[in-house]
Design an enzyme around this catalytic site. Sequence first.
Site, PDB file in Angstrom:
ATOM      1  N   GLU A  32       0.850  -1.196   0.000  1.00  0.00           N
ATOM      2  CA  GLU A  32       0.000   0.000   0.000  1.00  0.00           C
ATOM      3  C   GLU A  32       0.882   1.241   0.000  1.00  0.00           C
ATOM      4  OE1 GLU A  32      -2.437   3.078   0.223  1.00  0.00           O
ATOM      5  OE2 GLU A  32      -3.129   1.032  -0.280  1.00  0.00           O
ATOM      6  N   ARG A 106     -17.196   2.781   5.034  1.00  0.00           N
ATOM      7  CA  ARG A 106     -16.142   2.107   4.273  1.00  0.00           C
ATOM      8  C   ARG A 106     -14.987   1.652   5.171  1.00  0.00           C
ATOM      9  NH1 ARG A 106     -16.614   3.286  -1.333  1.00  0.00           N
ATOM     10  NH2 ARG A 106     -14.482   2.524  -1.593  1.00  0.00           N
ATOM     11  N   TYR A 211     -28.295   7.853   3.680  1.00  0.00           N
ATOM     12  CA  TYR A 211     -28.641   6.573   4.289  1.00  0.00           C
ATOM     13  C   TYR A 211     -27.858   6.432   5.593  1.00  0.00           C
ATOM     14  CZ  TYR A 211     -24.458   5.196   1.588  1.00  0.00           C
ATOM     15  OH  TYR A 211     -23.205   5.139   1.025  1.00  0.00           O
ATOM     16  N   ASP A 288     -11.196  -0.841  -9.530  1.00  0.00           N
ATOM     17  CA  ASP A 288     -11.126   0.417 -10.270  1.00  0.00           C
ATOM     18  C   ASP A 288      -9.947   0.481 -11.230  1.00  0.00           C
ATOM     19  OD1 ASP A 288     -13.403   1.394  -9.134  1.00  0.00           O
ATOM     20  OD2 ASP A 288     -12.422   2.781  -7.762  1.00  0.00           O
TER      21      ASP A 288
END
Length: 401
Positions: A32, A106, A211, A288
């Site tokens: 990462e 997330r 939401y 993605d």
Amino acid sequence: MSTEILVAGGGIGGITTALACARRGIRVTVLERHSEFGEVGAGLQIGPNAWRVLRDLGVIDSLAGQAVMPRRWALHDITTGEEIFSLPFGTAFEQRYGAPYAVMHRGQLLTALLSACRATGLVTAIPGKEITRISQDTGSVTAHCADGSTFTADAAVAADGLRSTVRAQLLDAEPPLISEYVVYRGPGPRPDGIEDAVMLYVGDGIHYMQYPISGGTMLNRVASFKSTRGAPLSETWGTPRELTEKFAGATAGIRAAVAEMDTSKRWPLCDREPLPGWTLGRITLLGDAAHPMNQYLAQGACQALEDALALAEALSDAPGDPEAAFAAYEEARYPRTSAIQQYTRFIGDFCHFGGAAALLRDHFLSGLGIEDRYAYTDWLYGTGGGTPTRPIPPHLTPYGR
């Protein structure tokens, strides 16, 4: 013969790939580029197609008390607040698709996935490693990092996002396609009386979505509009002032919510035209990096989850032969992800109609019975992992206009 995998990118797609592979006995190293693992943004919608992946990977229990199961998805007029259409998420929905519809933060999902990865003992996750390129020979791949370090394995999966360094090396170096729509988003305290539902309010070139997340204690909010002030990403484009102006005609509740949002950061909407060729030998793309899409079907993360499971299954089916596995993975996934990319753009146009087009849309949606409504979601949420049974008419195909 066991296979060791390098994964570029420690977001939801990359970490899910690591977990799916580890569940099949495959050792994984995740690199990462940021100094720590974390997710930018807040809310995330997980359709039943993706919830089934999380269930297969054994992380559902870790999400207890954090994920919210909304009662329904509802479309409203942003000016009057009048309901146009709704899709119930009750027992019939769960029985039809074998899983619920969930919404969550997330970061909470990524935390659950990382914890599950570490518990396997087969995943090494290393932050602060920015990959500049990946080289390969007949038997291995090597990731070259900006700090001079290198990592070698049998194969590599690039889950390094919209502006993937590895995609530029494998497939194309073209910049993403930037929409005229700008997005402001962020969570806030949940006011009293807010329904457990995914609520989308639409108007001419404008929408607002909300939401509940974080066990229902917070409310995820997204405000978006088509900016008419300058080119996308310019200083005059999509400013907080234009946000206020565009939402001046919205309902009082939406105006109040937008006024409370943090406007220090704006997000452009970006995607790419579907393009095959994700795989080159022992390197492949995922999420993605392979098929970025707009937000309108809430499938970006969901498709990365599907990718991860499909890739791990392909590796398991072709032990010791990652080239064959990656080719099979792309062949299986490309038709579905490309269809979703196109449908996502179409739905974006559909939601942002104004004038007569909006009236026709509302009339059409209000006339749909419950079975008709499910007929439009079966291909997306069902267990077949298929493509639309009701294709977009050729004159409405969103790319190449």
